[in-house]
Design a protein around this motif. Structure first.
Motif, mmCIF file in Angstrom:
data_model
loop_
_atom_site.group_PDB
_atom_site.id
_atom_site.type_symbol
_atom_site.label_atom_id
_atom_site.label_comp_id
_atom_site.label_asym_id
_atom_site.label_seq_id
_atom_site.Cartn_x
_atom_site.Cartn_y
_atom_site.Cartn_z
ATOM 1 N N UNK A 1 5.623 10.656 -24.818
ATOM 2 C CA UNK A 1 5.271 9.805 -23.673
ATOM 3 C C UNK A 1 6.444 9.566 -22.722
ATOM 4 N N UNK A 2 7.675 9.873 -23.132
ATOM 5 C CA UNK A 2 8.843 9.706 -22.260
ATOM 6 C C UNK A 2 9.166 10.971 -21.469
ATOM 7 N N UNK A 3 8.554 12.077 -21.848
ATOM 8 C CA UNK A 3 8.896 13.358 -21.233
ATOM 9 C C UNK A 3 8.233 13.514 -19.869
ATOM 10 N N UNK A 4 8.941 14.200 -18.986
ATOM 11 C CA UNK A 4 8.433 14.559 -17.670
ATOM 12 C C UNK A 4 8.437 16.080 -17.624
ATOM 13 N N UNK A 5 7.374 16.669 -17.105
ATOM 14 C CA UNK A 5 7.274 18.126 -17.117
ATOM 15 C C UNK A 5 7.515 18.763 -15.760
ATOM 16 N N UNK A 6 7.457 17.979 -14.708
ATOM 17 C CA UNK A 6 7.780 18.486 -13.379
ATOM 18 C C UNK A 6 8.122 17.316 -12.468
ATOM 19 N N UNK A 7 9.226 17.456 -11.731
ATOM 20 C CA UNK A 7 9.579 16.420 -10.755
ATOM 21 C C UNK A 7 8.751 16.561 -9.492
ATOM 22 N N UNK A 8 8.369 17.793 -9.197
ATOM 23 C CA UNK A 8 7.688 18.076 -7.937
ATOM 24 C C UNK A 8 6.175 17.942 -8.050
ATOM 25 N N UNK A 9 5.643 18.044 -9.260
ATOM 26 C CA UNK A 9 4.230 17.851 -9.515
ATOM 27 C C UNK A 9 4.113 16.898 -10.715
ATOM 28 N N UNK A 10 4.351 15.606 -10.480
ATOM 29 C CA UNK A 10 4.432 14.649 -11.585
ATOM 30 C C UNK A 10 3.143 14.509 -12.391
ATOM 31 N N UNK A 11 2.041 14.975 -11.855
ATOM 32 C CA UNK A 11 0.768 14.897 -12.581
ATOM 33 C C UNK A 11 0.676 15.944 -13.682
ATOM 34 N N UNK A 12 1.643 16.860 -13.768
ATOM 35 C CA UNK A 12 1.619 17.944 -14.745
ATOM 36 C C UNK A 12 1.731 17.395 -16.156
ATOM 37 N N UNK A 13 0.869 17.880 -17.034
ATOM 38 C CA UNK A 13 0.898 17.527 -18.453
ATOM 39 C C UNK A 13 1.077 18.804 -19.253
ATOM 40 N N UNK A 14 1.755 18.692 -20.384
ATOM 41 C CA UNK A 14 1.973 19.850 -21.245
ATOM 42 C C UNK A 14 0.811 19.963 -22.217
ATOM 43 N N UNK A 15 0.149 21.111 -22.189
ATOM 44 C CA UNK A 15 -1.007 21.333 -23.067
ATOM 45 C C UNK A 15 -0.672 22.394 -24.092
ATOM 46 N N UNK B 1 16.490 9.906 -7.302
ATOM 47 C CA UNK B 1 17.587 9.198 -7.969
ATOM 48 C C UNK B 1 17.093 8.573 -9.276
ATOM 49 N N UNK B 2 15.909 8.020 -9.255
ATOM 50 C CA UNK B 2 15.305 7.479 -10.479
ATOM 51 C C UNK B 2 15.142 8.588 -11.527
ATOM 52 N N UNK B 3 14.697 9.765 -11.093
ATOM 53 C CA UNK B 3 14.544 10.902 -12.008
ATOM 54 C C UNK B 3 15.906 11.409 -12.497
ATOM 55 N N UNK B 4 16.913 11.356 -11.638
ATOM 56 C CA UNK B 4 18.273 11.741 -12.037
ATOM 57 C C UNK B 4 18.748 10.842 -13.177
ATOM 58 N N UNK B 5 18.583 9.555 -13.013
ATOM 59 C CA UNK B 5 19.012 8.592 -14.025
ATOM 60 C C UNK B 5 18.215 8.782 -15.316
ATOM 61 N N UNK B 6 16.907 8.951 -15.192
ATOM 62 C CA UNK B 6 16.057 9.149 -16.373
ATOM 63 C C UNK B 6 16.475 10.399 -17.142
#
Length: 150
Positions: A136-150, A113-118
């Motif tokens: 810094x505001x972007x999220x690259x995966x909801x299921x693997x939140x440690x993912x970073x875009x390289x 729900x937090x991710x839905x709102x974001x």
């Protein structure tokens, strides 16, 4: 560094992921306590997916008035997710976990729900208001939140 296998992260498909998980978890939690109001969960998923696919198709296509059509499709998508958000917040207010499994699922629901709102905010800012979202505001995966875009 670990390689992760995630789909290409766009704000609107991450919003779909969050909406889908909210519906699935909310429905399964409601069933555990025989709560009413969730018999149309599949319809909810279908309605959100339809608006998501319309937005996706509009974003990919060209043609006359693309910006206007994109804004209209985005607003329709956000409208349905706002209704879903309201339903999920109301559900959170009345649901009381009775087992550890329910408590864990409820915590997972809070995250989605937090991710839905974001992502509703990110989609609106990017596609309706035309803002450039800081990295810094972007999220690259909801299921693997440690993912970073390289």
């Amino acid at each position: 560094m670990v390689k992760t296998n995630v789909h290409f992260p766009t704000d609107h498909n991450l919003l779909w992921d969050a909406a889908r998980k909210c519906i699935e978890i909310g429905c399964s939690l409601a069933k555990t306590q025989n709560m009413e109001g969730w018999r149309k969960a599949l319809d909810w998923k279908k309605r959100v997916k339809i608006e998501f696919r319309k937005l996706q198709k509009t974003k990919r296509s060209g043609g006359r008035n693309k910006e206007l059509r994109l804004k209209y499709a985005t607003e329709n998508y956000l409208d349905i997710t706002k209704i879903l958000q309201k339903k999920m917040v109301e559900f959170q207010a009345v649901f009381a976990p009775k087992t550890l499994a329910q408590e864990l699922a409820f915590i997972e629901l809070e995250y989605y729900l937090e991710m839905l709102i974001k992502h509703m905010d990110l989609v609106e800012r990017r596609l309706v208001k035309g803002e450039k979202i800081p990295h810094n505001e972007k999220v690259f995966s909801l299921f693997e939140p440690h993912t970073k875009w390289i």
